[in-house]
Motif scaffolding. Sequence first.
Motif, mmCIF file in Angstrom:
data_model
loop_
_atom_site.group_PDB
_atom_site.id
_atom_site.type_symbol
_atom_site.label_atom_id
_atom_site.label_comp_id
_atom_site.label_asym_id
_atom_site.label_seq_id
_atom_site.Cartn_x
_atom_site.Cartn_y
_atom_site.Cartn_z
ATOM 1 N N ARG A 66 0.793 -1.236 0.000
ATOM 2 C CA ARG A 66 0.000 0.000 0.000
ATOM 3 C C ARG A 66 0.824 1.283 0.000
ATOM 4 O O ARG A 66 0.277 2.361 -0.181
ATOM 5 N N SER A 153 -11.145 -1.192 5.651
ATOM 6 C CA SER A 153 -11.675 -0.514 4.468
ATOM 7 C C SER A 153 -12.295 0.833 4.841
ATOM 8 O O SER A 153 -13.004 1.439 4.059
ATOM 9 N N SER A 189 -5.406 -1.150 0.007
ATOM 10 C CA SER A 189 -4.751 0.012 -0.580
ATOM 11 C C SER A 189 -5.738 1.048 -1.124
ATOM 12 O O SER A 189 -5.436 2.239 -1.150
ATOM 13 N N SER A 190 -6.923 0.599 -1.549
ATOM 14 C CA SER A 190 -7.871 1.546 -2.135
ATOM 15 C C SER A 190 -8.351 2.584 -1.129
ATOM 16 O O SER A 190 -8.561 3.761 -1.479
ATOM 17 N N GLN A 193 -5.755 5.318 -0.814
ATOM 18 C CA GLN A 193 -5.779 6.283 -1.917
ATOM 19 C C GLN A 193 -6.946 7.259 -1.789
ATOM 20 O O GLN A 193 -6.819 8.440 -2.134
ATOM 21 N N VAL A 223 -15.151 1.840 2.048
ATOM 22 C CA VAL A 223 -15.197 1.514 0.624
ATOM 23 C C VAL A 223 -15.703 0.098 0.368
ATOM 24 O O VAL A 223 -16.193 -0.184 -0.730
#
Length: 337
Positions: A66, A153, A189-190, A193, A223
Amino acid sequence: MMERYSRQILFSPIGEKGQRTLQYKHALIVGAGALGSANADMLARAGVGRLTIVDRDYVDWTNLQRQTLYSEEDAEKGWPKAVAAKRRLTAVNRDVHVEALVMDVQDESFTSLFEQQIDIMIDGTDNFETRFLLNDLSQKYRIPWIYGACVGSYGLSFTIIPDETPCFRCFVNHLPSYHLTCDNVGVISSVVQMVAAYQTTEALKILVGDVAKIRRSLVMFDVWQNEHRFLRVDKLKNEHCPSCGRDRTYPALHREKAKMSVLCGRDTVQIRHGHPFRITEMMEHMKTSGQQVHGNEYLLMTQLEGHRVVLFADGRMLVHGTKDVTFARSLYQKYFS
């Protein structure tokens, strides 16, 4: 060379005037982990003229999933994150001046940074003790800072403007439970970001002077669960707050620095040696005595009694694989005191 920013200049809230303004701005990024590295990458590519990156850690294999600035080579060689980040960012945009500082924010030399002009401060940290320190420095020196956090998340972010918005200490008790960390429940990792995107966007608004568009709400989202909320926190501003109220004492600035501490969410004890380690000399001596050791000019790594030990040039020692301060102290006293 302005051509590289042509698509950003076409974005009217920035335009050519805003782009030229960015090259004279200074962003302090505290923590070069997931959020810090993502913010640093975007700000460098956006053309912010000066970036100062402060981080106490080194690149590990577990970071690569990440933390987007780092490579396998960085992990293999154990480069300090700030140093590896500078190398990558300089390759991305040579016109940006990047300063890499391998240090703990609890060191006195960190607070001396605030004697220079800093236009924005980005939170890339992973613990509340450090954030309280950033918050008090922000309030004392009137520097906007952008809080960000993520785990699993779930992510959140808030822009803190001294004398205008509630400070971190005002609203922290209203945040969801924060005992979870990336080290015990993981992170994807999302979400990193997304939090960084919110942080960098707010930073750009402040740096180009578009203050009317600064988000005044705390954003929270998951997310994975498809949840997204904006929470107005104006009423949480507390006139009795010791950090931003009428009678300010800035308590985090007067807290005694612990010589030994367990790093947040990690089986690692950090010990402050009191003065710098002579890394190169120590490495040569340990190799001569048959000790397995590797590292670089900033740090050395070795194994002592079944534990990975890292010594930093700034005088810190990390003992991995334990939360036992007494045991870590015994290693320190036996080998390095």
